[in-house]
Design an enzyme around this catalytic site. Sequence first.
Site, PDB file in Angstrom:
ATOM      1  N   VAL A  74       0.831  -1.198   0.000  1.00 56.76           N
ATOM      2  CA  VAL A  74       0.000   0.000   0.000  1.00 56.76           C
ATOM      3  C   VAL A  74       0.871   1.256   0.000  1.00 56.76           C
ATOM      4  O   VAL A  74       0.554   2.246  -0.667  1.00 56.76           O
ATOM      5  CB  VAL A  74      -1.002  -0.014   1.174  1.00 56.76           C
TER       6      VAL A  74
ATOM      7  N   ALA B 258       1.979   1.706  -3.528  1.00 55.35           N
ATOM      8  CA  ALA B 258       0.855   2.179  -4.342  1.00 55.35           C
ATOM      9  C   ALA B 258       0.540   3.637  -4.058  1.00 55.35           C
ATOM     10  O   ALA B 258       0.322   4.434  -4.979  1.00 55.35           O
ATOM     11  CB  ALA B 258      -0.379   1.306  -4.083  1.00 55.35           C
ATOM     12  N   GLU B 259       0.529   4.021  -2.784  1.00 54.93           N
ATOM     13  CA  GLU B 259       0.211   5.411  -2.449  1.00 54.93           C
ATOM     14  C   GLU B 259       1.288   6.356  -2.955  1.00 54.93           C
ATOM     15  O   GLU B 259       0.987   7.457  -3.425  1.00 54.93           O
ATOM     16  CB  GLU B 259       0.019   5.594  -0.943  1.00 54.93           C
ATOM     17  N   THR B 260       2.529   5.920  -2.896  1.00 47.06           N
ATOM     18  CA  THR B 260       3.615   6.742  -3.414  1.00 47.06           C
ATOM     19  C   THR B 260       3.409   7.019  -4.895  1.00 47.06           C
ATOM     20  O   THR B 260       3.459   8.175  -5.338  1.00 47.06           O
ATOM     21  CB  THR B 260       4.971   6.044  -3.180  1.00 47.06           C
TER      22      THR B 260
ATOM     23  N   SER C  33       0.143   9.088  -5.590  1.00 45.56           N
ATOM     24  CA  SER C  33       0.293  10.468  -5.121  1.00 45.56           C
ATOM     25  C   SER C  33       1.214  11.265  -6.037  1.00 45.56           C
ATOM     26  O   SER C  33       0.949  12.433  -6.336  1.00 45.56           O
ATOM     27  CB  SER C  33       0.837  10.485  -3.690  1.00 45.56           C
TER      28      SER C  33
END
Length: 145
Positions: free
Chosen positions: A65, A68-70, A73
């Site tokens: 996660v 993925a968020e990196t 974003s």
Amino acid sequence: MSDLKLPTREISIDEFVATMPQGMGALNEKMGVVITEISPERLTATMPVEGNTQPYGLLHGGASVVLAETLGSIGSALHAFPDKIAVGVDINATHHRSATSGTVTGTATPIHLGRSMAAFEVVITNEEGKRVCTARITCALLDRP
């Protein structure tokens, strides 16, 4: 993807990271996340499994996660640049298989690029190209302070 309005300006990884107040951020550095491709259409990054495992020696779902968020974003921030900033408001992930060694690669592609929101799908694969995780992240695009 034909309905998406993508930014036309190309930017290098180093140039983009230099625009961030704290570079890649401490968590990405601790986890070994390395951005390998950045464009309006696609972003990729790698992350080692070693050092990012849960007690059974498997890649921690939270590590997937983070990757993925990196990517989502950064993709959202690239879309918002230079007038707005991106802040995550939702992320979900489905873990398909485990990874116990090597490196995983995340690939993010936009699914919505609007004026106030951006959303990306992120597919994380192992070294054999098998899907480990699929995530979706939505970011709000806010006026730059």
